[in-house]
Design a protein around this motif. Structure first.
Motif, mmCIF file in Angstrom:
data_model
loop_
_atom_site.group_PDB
_atom_site.id
_atom_site.type_symbol
_atom_site.label_atom_id
_atom_site.label_comp_id
_atom_site.label_asym_id
_atom_site.label_seq_id
_atom_site.Cartn_x
_atom_site.Cartn_y
_atom_site.Cartn_z
ATOM 1 N N SER A 1 64.208 3.730 75.914
ATOM 2 C CA SER A 1 63.848 5.140 76.027
ATOM 3 C C SER A 1 63.683 5.667 74.607
ATOM 4 O O SER A 1 64.572 5.490 73.781
ATOM 5 C CB SER A 1 64.963 5.898 76.758
ATOM 6 O OG SER A 1 64.781 7.287 76.636
ATOM 7 N N MET A 2 62.524 6.324 74.341
ATOM 8 C CA MET A 2 62.271 6.814 72.985
ATOM 9 C C MET A 2 61.732 8.242 73.060
ATOM 10 O O MET A 2 60.714 8.498 73.701
ATOM 11 C CB MET A 2 61.256 5.908 72.271
ATOM 12 C CG MET A 2 61.060 6.283 70.824
ATOM 13 S SD MET A 2 59.820 5.297 69.923
ATOM 14 C CE MET A 2 60.235 3.642 70.334
ATOM 15 N N ASP A 3 62.432 9.165 72.385
ATOM 16 C CA ASP A 3 61.993 10.550 72.320
ATOM 17 C C ASP A 3 60.817 10.693 71.361
ATOM 18 O O ASP A 3 60.669 9.904 70.420
ATOM 19 C CB ASP A 3 63.121 11.463 71.824
ATOM 20 C CG ASP A 3 64.245 11.634 72.835
ATOM 21 O OD1 ASP A 3 64.092 11.184 73.991
ATOM 22 O OD2 ASP A 3 65.270 12.228 72.457
ATOM 23 N N ARG A 4 60.029 11.735 71.580
ATOM 24 C CA ARG A 4 58.954 12.090 70.651
ATOM 25 C C ARG A 4 59.588 12.479 69.315
ATOM 26 O O ARG A 4 60.616 13.155 69.295
ATOM 27 C CB ARG A 4 58.172 13.262 71.210
ATOM 28 C CG ARG A 4 57.003 13.673 70.348
ATOM 29 C CD ARG A 4 56.269 14.796 70.978
ATOM 30 N NE ARG A 4 55.703 14.295 72.226
ATOM 31 C CZ ARG A 4 54.678 14.846 72.847
ATOM 32 N NH1 ARG A 4 54.132 15.932 72.376
ATOM 33 N NH2 ARG A 4 54.220 14.322 73.969
ATOM 34 N N GLY A 5 59.021 12.024 68.209
ATOM 35 C CA GLY A 5 59.533 12.362 66.887
ATOM 36 C C GLY A 5 60.440 11.313 66.280
ATOM 37 O O GLY A 5 60.794 11.390 65.115
ATOM 38 N N VAL A 6 60.828 10.307 67.044
ATOM 39 C CA VAL A 6 61.651 9.211 66.526
ATOM 40 C C VAL A 6 60.790 8.338 65.621
ATOM 41 O O VAL A 6 59.605 8.128 65.888
ATOM 42 C CB VAL A 6 62.223 8.368 67.696
ATOM 43 C CG1 VAL A 6 62.807 7.062 67.208
ATOM 44 C CG2 VAL A 6 63.261 9.153 68.464
ATOM 45 N N ILE A 7 61.370 7.834 64.549
ATOM 46 C CA ILE A 7 60.660 6.922 63.647
ATOM 47 C C ILE A 7 61.191 5.515 63.889
ATOM 48 O O ILE A 7 62.391 5.270 63.773
ATOM 49 C CB ILE A 7 60.846 7.342 62.177
ATOM 50 C CG1 ILE A 7 60.220 8.726 61.966
ATOM 51 C CG2 ILE A 7 60.234 6.304 61.246
ATOM 52 C CD1 ILE A 7 60.495 9.322 60.616
ATOM 53 N N PHE A 8 60.286 4.587 64.243
ATOM 54 C CA PHE A 8 60.667 3.202 64.527
ATOM 55 C C PHE A 8 59.731 2.281 63.771
ATOM 56 O O PHE A 8 58.518 2.336 63.940
ATOM 57 C CB PHE A 8 60.593 2.937 66.035
ATOM 58 C CG PHE A 8 60.696 1.480 66.412
ATOM 59 C CD1 PHE A 8 61.736 0.695 65.939
ATOM 60 C CD2 PHE A 8 59.752 0.902 67.231
ATOM 61 C CE1 PHE A 8 61.834 -0.653 66.290
ATOM 62 C CE2 PHE A 8 59.834 -0.438 67.589
ATOM 63 C CZ PHE A 8 60.871 -1.207 67.114
ATOM 64 N N GLU A 9 60.313 1.432 62.917
ATOM 65 C CA GLU A 9 59.549 0.456 62.145
ATOM 66 C C GLU A 9 60.138 -0.914 62.431
ATOM 67 O O GLU A 9 61.258 -1.213 62.034
ATOM 68 C CB GLU A 9 59.652 0.769 60.647
ATOM 69 C CG GLU A 9 58.854 -0.152 59.774
ATOM 70 C CD GLU A 9 59.034 0.165 58.292
ATOM 71 O OE1 GLU A 9 58.908 -0.781 57.500
ATOM 72 O OE2 GLU A 9 59.308 1.325 57.952
ATOM 73 N N GLY A 10 59.391 -1.723 63.167
ATOM 74 C CA GLY A 10 59.879 -3.052 63.530
ATOM 75 C C GLY A 10 59.154 -3.554 64.750
ATOM 76 O O GLY A 10 58.098 -3.041 65.122
ATOM 77 N N SER A 11 59.728 -4.546 65.399
ATOM 78 C CA SER A 11 59.115 -5.082 66.610
ATOM 79 C C SER A 11 60.045 -4.848 67.795
ATOM 80 O O SER A 11 61.248 -4.634 67.632
ATOM 81 C CB SER A 11 58.824 -6.581 66.450
ATOM 82 O OG SER A 11 60.037 -7.298 66.355
ATOM 83 N N LEU A 12 59.458 -4.882 68.977
ATOM 84 C CA LEU A 12 60.204 -4.656 70.212
ATOM 85 C C LEU A 12 59.964 -5.821 71.153
ATOM 86 O O LEU A 12 58.823 -6.227 71.381
ATOM 87 C CB LEU A 12 59.736 -3.354 70.872
ATOM 88 C CG LEU A 12 60.263 -3.079 72.275
ATOM 89 C CD1 LEU A 12 61.772 -2.887 72.258
ATOM 90 C CD2 LEU A 12 59.577 -1.853 72.860
ATOM 91 N N LYS A 13 61.057 -6.363 71.687
ATOM 92 C CA LYS A 13 60.967 -7.433 72.687
ATOM 93 C C LYS A 13 61.718 -6.941 73.914
ATOM 94 O O LYS A 13 62.909 -6.634 73.828
ATOM 95 C CB LYS A 13 61.592 -8.719 72.143
ATOM 96 C CG LYS A 13 61.516 -9.885 73.090
ATOM 97 C CD LYS A 13 62.104 -11.133 72.441
ATOM 98 C CE LYS A 13 62.006 -12.326 73.342
ATOM 99 N NZ LYS A 13 62.614 -13.522 72.729
ATOM 100 N N MET A 14 61.000 -6.848 75.042
ATOM 101 C CA MET A 14 61.639 -6.367 76.263
ATOM 102 C C MET A 14 61.621 -7.464 77.317
ATOM 103 O O MET A 14 60.569 -7.886 77.774
ATOM 104 C CB MET A 14 60.920 -5.122 76.792
ATOM 105 C CG MET A 14 61.093 -3.924 75.895
ATOM 106 S SD MET A 14 60.285 -2.447 76.525
ATOM 107 C CE MET A 14 61.314 -2.087 77.945
ATOM 108 N N GLU A 15 62.826 -7.922 77.647
ATOM 109 C CA GLU A 15 63.021 -8.850 78.749
ATOM 110 C C GLU A 15 64.464 -8.726 79.188
ATOM 111 O O GLU A 15 65.284 -8.138 78.487
ATOM 112 C CB GLU A 15 62.668 -10.290 78.370
ATOM 113 C CG GLU A 15 63.540 -10.891 77.288
ATOM 114 C CD GLU A 15 63.105 -12.304 76.923
ATOM 115 O OE1 GLU A 15 61.976 -12.691 77.222
ATOM 116 O OE2 GLU A 15 63.918 -13.018 76.346
#
Length: 148
Positions: free
Chosen positions: A118-132
């Protein structure tokens, strides 16, 4: 002479003093441990229950439960948890077996691995995402049309 009609040799049915553990609430959603604003900690943090960090932490965090990174907190760590809620700044990889919540004004620099995000608008995320579904350890889900 016995007091209150009891025998002299009888031990009281309840202890006179409560242990500190008796005062710890176990209701869901309550913080069991807090590293408050102004605190700094370096090392490996392992815990049960919910922990909230509002200060600075550097190292490694391991739990099956909930970790909350408060607004204004600065965490440089490799994190493995059940649920991670980030309102502050995190540098490092985060692996959650249940859920990662990125809340405004949170900042994350690192890789995330979780079955649910879950990610709110305005959050800063630098990286990769793995969803399993990493909590089950059953490997990759079958491809569409493929039987398991």
């Amino acid at each position: 002479m016995a007091l209150l009609g009891g025998k002299k040799d009888e031990a009281p049915s309840k202890p006179l003093f409560k242990r500190e553990e008796d005062f710890v609430s176990t209701r869901p959603g309550e913080v069991h441990t807090l590293l408050g604003k102004g605190s700094e900690f370096e090392g490996k943090l392992t815990f049960e229950g919910q922990v909230r960090i509002d200060g600075k932490f550097n190292g490694q965090i391991v739990t099956k439960d909930v970790l909350v990174i408060g607004d204004g907190a600065r965490v440089q760590a490799e994190i493995q948890a059940g649920t991670v809620i980030i309102n502050g700044t995190v540098e490092g990889n985060v692996r959650a077996t249940q859920l990662i919540e990125l809340k405004q004004p949170g900042r994350v620099k690192g890789n995330l691995e979780t079955p649910s995000l879950s990610m709110d608008r305005g959050v800063i995320f630098e990286g990769s995402l793995k969803m399993e579904n990493i909590g089950k350890g059953g490997g990759n889900p079958p491809a569409p049309g493929e039987k398991k």
